[in-house]
Design an enzyme around this catalytic site. Structure first.
Site, PDB file in Angstrom:
ATOM      1  N   ASP A 315      78.814   5.719  24.584  1.00  0.00           N
ATOM      2  CA  ASP A 315      78.836   6.908  25.419  1.00  0.00           C
ATOM      3  C   ASP A 315      78.797   8.116  24.478  1.00  0.00           C
ATOM      4  O   ASP A 315      79.025   7.978  23.271  1.00  0.00           O
ATOM      5  CB  ASP A 315      80.107   6.901  26.278  1.00  0.00           C
ATOM      6  CG  ASP A 315      80.193   8.130  27.165  1.00  0.00           C
ATOM      7  OD1 ASP A 315      79.164   8.506  27.763  1.00  0.00           O
ATOM      8  OD2 ASP A 315      81.276   8.723  27.237  1.00  0.00           O
ATOM      9  N   ASP A 507      85.048   6.171  26.698  1.00  0.00           N
ATOM     10  CA  ASP A 507      86.415   6.677  26.776  1.00  0.00           C
ATOM     11  C   ASP A 507      86.858   7.086  28.177  1.00  0.00           C
ATOM     12  O   ASP A 507      88.049   7.199  28.433  1.00  0.00           O
ATOM     13  CB  ASP A 507      86.595   7.883  25.844  1.00  0.00           C
ATOM     14  CG  ASP A 507      85.985   9.154  26.425  1.00  0.00           C
ATOM     15  OD1 ASP A 507      84.861   9.074  26.963  1.00  0.00           O
ATOM     16  OD2 ASP A 507      86.630  10.207  26.359  1.00  0.00           O
ATOM     17  N   ASP A 511      83.333   5.232  32.437  1.00  0.00           N
ATOM     18  CA  ASP A 511      82.841   4.188  31.534  1.00  0.00           C
ATOM     19  C   ASP A 511      83.425   2.818  31.867  1.00  0.00           C
ATOM     20  O   ASP A 511      82.970   1.812  31.317  1.00  0.00           O
ATOM     21  CB  ASP A 511      83.202   4.535  30.080  1.00  0.00           C
ATOM     22  CG  ASP A 511      82.452   5.761  29.579  1.00  0.00           C
ATOM     23  OD1 ASP A 511      81.275   5.902  29.950  1.00  0.00           O
ATOM     24  OD2 ASP A 511      83.044   6.566  28.854  1.00  0.00           O
TER      25      ASP A 511
END
Length: 636
Positions: A315, A507, A511
């Site tokens: 990410d 995080d 996600d």
């Protein structure tokens, strides 16, 4: 005293020792027949008990190595080597004790976290009849948000709280792995699990015990400790061929010599303790070493997957970047002023959990703007937030989401590494708030290390705008970028990523689905991303992407140690069996020698507690360029 305590804890060892001593005394007294029946009865009972366990394992779909031990015991009894049979029983029982001892040694860093879990909190009650504050000790689980707690010198902070009065110094090594104490000022947060320094401090609880940082870590550690590692399956991969080789060698020795005793002499050296003990000890050592480094690996399955990784996906916001965007510019549309746009956006963002929300609120506060309370608010995950502020409907979010509500929305020009939160008021485009989030200084080094160490495919999966994503990707060294993704699209792309296994690092709450769907999900858990932490197989307790390298390095080292320990056991056992085929090793001596093989494999397996460094040197971590920082400061 410790010896007697051990004999009470392991009755199998006690029974085998008593039976062995009795048999030896009876033989010395000339009662060989009685001695043989005592040994046969005890070993027969042990065989039945082992067979019951084997049946239970088979019903659970697990076929192990105990068949070798059973055949060896039956064979030694059949050729009247009943002393050797008792030694095999003692060896198997002792092997379990050795496994427990080595397991406790390997798990010491995991159990240390559990043992340090705070259980009592000192609560300062409001004064009653007297003017002095009353101090009351209550269970940590009973602490409510808002309670004022006293933490004495050297005590563990029981729950997350903000400091009152003077600041304090805390040892946070159990949370972050950082050995140096840190100083926290008034209003800063003291995390549960940190050890207070030399002066008493007062804190106001901001989370209950179950929601506090340390208790979340304890829950993760307990899950890791109780998980079934793939070590049983790892040993079982060798079970059938090892059993077949042992039986073939034993049968060949009997056929060539014509002496059935030779069959038993070979098989006593094929008992499976090295395979059954060494691999579990190695994996427990790896879990413990990871916890000591600030990385919680939830199971041995994850360790094995980490060791075999071939692809990695990241990410962007809060993972490759620092997750603390700074305000670059406020760009209002016609009819709106800068401060008005920022104030409305920040007021609406009070009801959002997105990382940009905190930055927008902070920017408004720094400008001295008072935030307004909304009468109604709702967030659409990963898209934006809608709030009714002073009778006006304010929408803040992605351009596509805002454009669906305000058709006159127009794109704003963004520089490298910049992102924008678009704002609409009462269905009309009001402008955009532009922010910039620097890449983590360690991100380029982490990506480079992974690429140099066998990770063939590295990609970025992010919901952010493509120009911003591509800018950060270039900075950290990632060529493959997928931007403007919704959570289901991230899951689909992660599932399609090749080669496997795939690691996904993220995080945020958004996600969690892709972390759960990946072969290995890694959560940046230092900031308390609970949903991501629960979905991931690896949780980084330190807010540093460099811990990804530690996780992969520890996984590879642990699997290498486990496999080497297994091959040491197999190699020594097969070599000794070949020697025993010649009749050079009597059954009793062979049973004793096999215990030394067990010890050698266990000692080697404990090497998983240590190991080489990851190879990511501190000097590899670089800060953002001065030019980039100056450029952004000039645009503010």
């Amino acid at each position: 005293m410790r010896v007697f305590r051990g004999l009470r804890l392991y009755p199998g060892i006690t029974g085998a020792i008593v039976a062995l001593v009795a048999v030896l005394l009876l033989r010395a007294a000339g009662e060989g027949g009685v001695a043989r029946w005592v040994a046969t009865a005890y070993v027969g009972a042990f065989i039945v008990w082992t067979l019951v366990g084997m049946v239970r394992d088979v019903l659970r779909g697990h076929v192990g190595l105990d068949v070798l031990a059973v055949v060896a015991m039956v064979a030694t009894l059949a050729v009247r080597e009943y002393v050797a049979a008792l030694i095999i029983v003692l060896m198997l029982s002792g092997g379990r004790a050795l496994e427990d001892f080595a397991g406790r040694r390997a798990k010491r860093d995991l159990t240390a976290l559990l043992d340090r879990s705070p259980r009592v909190a000192h609560v300062l009650r409001p004064p009653g009849a007297s003017r002095a504050e009353e101090l009351e000790d209550i269970a940590v689980d009973d602490v409510a948000i808002g309670y004022v707690l006293l933490v004495r010198p050297g005590e563990i902070v029981p729950v997350d709280g903000v400091l009152l009065g003077d600041g304090g110094t805390f040892d946070e090594s159990s949370l972050t792995g950082e050995s140096l104490p840190v100083t926290r000022g008034v209003g800063e947060e003291a995390l549960s699990g940190a050890v207070n320094g030399t002066r008493a401090v007062r804190i106001r609880a901001v989370r209950r015990s179950a929601d506090s940082q340390y208790q979340q870590i304890v829950a993760l550690v307990r899950a890791a400790e109780e998980s079934r590692a793939p070590v049983v399956r790892l040993a079982d991969r060798f079970a059938v061929p090892f059993t077949a080789v042992a039986l073939v060698l034993a049968g060949a020795a009997w056929t060539i010599s014509g002496d059935p005793t030779r069959f038993a002499e070979v098989l006593v050296l094929a008992t499976p303790c090295p395979l059954l003990i060494a691999a579990p000890v190695a994996f427990l050592g790896g879990l413990s070493r990871a916890a000591r480094s600030g990385v919680i690996i939830k199971s041995g399955t994850v360790i094995e997957q980490l060791a075999r990784l071939r692809s990695a996906a990241f990410d962007k916001t809060g993972t490759l970047t620092q997750g603390r965007p700074d305000l670059v510019a406020v760009r209002p549309a016609a009819g709106f002023a800068d401060d008005e746009l920022l104030r409305l956006a920040a007021s609406a963002e009070q009801y959002s959990s997105h990382v940009f929300a905190g930055s927008i609120r902070r920017a408004a506060t720094e400008r001295g703007l008072d935030l307004l309370t909304a009468t109604d608010a709702a967030e659409v995950a990963t898209n934006g937030v809608t709030a009714v502020v002073e009778g006006r409907t304010v929408v803040v979010g992605k351009p596509a989401y805002v454009a669906s509500i305000a058709p006159d929305t127009s794109q704003v020009a963004l520089g490298p590494g910049e992102a924008a939160a678009y704002v609409a008021v009462d269905g009309r485009f009001a402008g955009a708030v532009v922010l910039a989030d620097d890449a983590r200084p360690e991100s380029p080094a982490v990506v480079s290390w992974l690429r140099e160490n066998g990770i063939e495919h590295i990609t970025m999966l992010t919901g952010d705008a493509r120009p911003t994503a591509e800018s950060i990707a270039r900075e950290v060294g990632i060529d493959d970028v997928h931007a403007e993704l919704l959570p289901p699209e991230k899951v689909r792309l992660a599932a399609e990523l090749r080669p496997r296994p795939v690691m996904m690092v993220g995080d945020g709450v958004n996600d969690a689905p892709v972390l759960a769907a990946s072969d290995v999900g890694v959560a940046m858990g230092a900031k308390g991303a609970t949903a991501a932490g629960e979905a991931a197989g690896v949780v980084l307790l330190v807010d540093s992407l460099a811990k990804v390298v530690d996780a992969v390095s520890i996984g590879r080292h642990t699997l290498r140690v486990a496999l080497t320990a297994i091959w040491i056991g197999i190699g020594l056992s097969v070599g000794l069996m070949l020697v025993a085929m010649t009749g050079a090793i009597p059954a009793v001596a062979g049973a004793l020698v096999q215990e030394l093989v067990d010890l050698a494999t266990i000692l080697y397996a404990l090497r998983a507690l240590g190991g080489p460094p990851s190879g990511l040197a501190v000097g590899d971590v670089r800060a953002p360029s001065a030019g980039a920082r100056l450029d952004r400061s000039l645009r503010r």
